[in-house]
Structures are given as C-alpha cells and as structure tokens.
Write a protein that holds these residues in place. Structure first.
Motif, short mmCIF file in Angstrom:
data_model
loop_
_atom_site.label_atom_id
_atom_site.label_comp_id
_atom_site.label_asym_id
_atom_site.label_seq_id
_atom_site.Cartn_x
_atom_site.Cartn_y
_atom_site.Cartn_z
N SER A 11 145.65 30.43 117.74
CA SER A 11 144.79 31.30 118.57
C SER A 11 145.33 32.62 117.57
O SER A 11 146.72 32.84 116.96
CB SER A 11 145.47 31.79 119.87
N GLY A 12 144.73 33.94 117.34
CA GLY A 12 145.15 34.73 115.95
C GLY A 12 145.29 34.38 114.90
O GLY A 12 145.85 34.90 114.39
N LEU A 14 144.47 34.34 111.65
CA LEU A 14 144.85 35.85 110.27
C LEU A 14 144.81 35.53 109.21
O LEU A 14 144.15 36.07 108.12
CB LEU A 14 146.21 36.79 110.58
N SER A 66 137.70 39.02 107.71
CA SER A 66 138.68 39.17 108.47
C SER A 66 140.14 38.07 107.96
O SER A 66 140.72 38.85 109.37
CB SER A 66 138.43 39.38 109.88
N GLN A 100 149.57 33.02 111.92
CA GLN A 100 148.90 33.55 113.02
C GLN A 100 149.47 34.76 113.27
O GLN A 100 150.66 35.21 113.53
CB GLN A 100 149.36 32.71 114.73
N LEU A 101 148.88 35.83 114.24
CA LEU A 101 149.15 37.37 114.05
C LEU A 101 149.56 36.92 115.82
O LEU A 101 148.60 36.84 116.16
CB LEU A 101 147.96 38.08 114.00
N ILE A 102 150.59 37.50 116.30
CA ILE A 102 151.09 37.00 117.46
C ILE A 102 150.78 38.96 118.00
O ILE A 102 151.67 39.93 117.24
CB ILE A 102 152.70 37.17 117.50
N ASP A 103 150.37 39.40 119.37
CA ASP A 103 150.24 40.26 119.83
C ASP A 103 151.04 41.45 119.81
O ASP A 103 151.65 42.94 120.22
CB ASP A 103 148.79 40.88 120.20
N SER A 104 152.81 40.94 120.52
CA SER A 104 153.63 41.88 120.91
C SER A 104 155.46 41.15 120.18
O SER A 104 155.40 40.09 120.14
CB SER A 104 153.61 41.82 122.21
N GLN A 111 156.71 32.40 121.83
CA GLN A 111 156.82 31.17 120.91
C GLN A 111 157.28 30.74 120.07
O GLN A 111 157.89 29.56 119.99
CB GLN A 111 155.32 31.79 120.16
N HIS A 149 154.53 31.83 111.87
CA HIS A 149 154.26 32.96 113.10
C HIS A 149 155.05 34.16 112.84
O HIS A 149 155.78 34.76 112.41
CB HIS A 149 154.56 32.65 114.51
N TRP A 151 154.96 38.59 114.02
CA TRP A 151 154.51 40.00 114.53
C TRP A 151 154.77 41.67 113.80
O TRP A 151 155.63 41.08 113.26
CB TRP A 151 154.91 40.16 115.95
#
Length: 170
Positions: A11-12, A14, A66, A100-104, A111, A149, A151
């Motif tokens: 998910s996410g 990138l 993207s 994977q781009l983690i949003d917070s 994770q 991973h 952020w």
C-alpha cells in the motif's frame, strides 16, 4: 510461518529502485532505453544505514508519471546491502527494492514494530534529519527484493515535489 501483518507493504507504493555500478551510465541507459531523460543527481550523499553506521552513495531520482525511479551506486562505508547485489566487474543495473510511502510518523512506527515482531529482517534503519525516516525489510527469500518503508516530513515531501517529472512511458 510468518505472521500476517495488518499493514501491507504494497500500500502506498511510491518507488522502484535499482542498484548500479555506475550511476552516470545507468542514467544514460534509462534515457536511451526507457525514455526517462530528466533526473535529479545526488552525488556522494551520506546516509545512515543503521544507528551508528553510515554509507556514501551516488543517487539519481526521477518520476515517471506517479512512480519514482531511484538509481543507487554504492561508494563507501556500510553499503553492503546495495553492493552485494552487484557483480564485482563490469557495468550492471539490478533491481533492488520497491518503496512504500507511509503517510504518518505514527503509522511508520506501527509498521516498523509489526515487521520486527513478525521476524522480518530489518537491514537498513535510518533517517535524514528534518526530511525522512526509513527502514528496509528483507523479502529476498519470498519476493526477490527488499522493501523500503519511508515517511517524509512536510519539508521532505516539498523536496520530493521538486524532482524531475517525466511523462508516462508509452
């Protein structure tokens, strides 16, 4: 058997990253063969590989649509995670990891803890102060590659927006 994780590392999505023996030659290859002409070059940057250890890399970054492409040439220090995928002689480009781009930052911490608790090897664990926190998990035995991973702080996201953009490959 490995524990099922609540956060999918896909998910996410990138980035697709490659290691290379020569970042300039790899850029030339991507320009000619994959129609990706615009790259940001980050020569000789030092990153934290694990707390207390660092490595020096030549990095090039570009977006195609993207998806971010990353080219990594290991130069010195604790760079075995990158160097081990490459032959000792001659030019090479090898797939290395997806990111994977983690949003917070909270989701990043969750994770990281889940991956460690599940016994997934964490082979890179560092930060770029004021810009990003990252760790790599080793999925070579099951997927054939690592997963990064990451952020980004708001400043790190703003810097990413400045990277060259290439049109979608036709």
């Amino acid at each position: 058997m490995m524990k099922t994780l609540s956060l999918s590392p896909f998910s996410g999505f990138l980035q697709i990253a490659y290691v290379t023996t020569d970042v300039d030659e790899a850029i030339d290859h991507f320009c000619r063969q994959q129609n990706v002409p615009a790259w940001a070059r980050l020569p000789g940057i030092e990153i934290e590989s694990i707390a207390g250890r660092r490595c020096t890399l030549n990095i090039a970054l570009a977006f195609v649509g993207s998806v971010q492409l990353e080219l990594i040439e290991p130069l010195a220090g604790d760079d075995r995670v990158y160097r081990d995928a490459l032959p000792r002689d001659g030019f090479a480009i090898r797939h290395h990891h997806i990111a994977q781009l983690i949003d917070s930052e909270a989701a990043f911490e969750t994770q990281r803890k889940e991956m460690a608790a599940a016994g997934v090897p964490i082979v890179i664990d560092g930060q770029s102060p004021g810009a990003a926190r990252y760790f790599y998990t080793d999925h070579r035995a099951t997927l054939g590659h690592y997963i990064e991973h990451i952020w980004y702080t708001p400043a790190g996201l703003a810097a990413m927006e400045q990277l060259p953009r290439n049109g979608a490959v036709q």
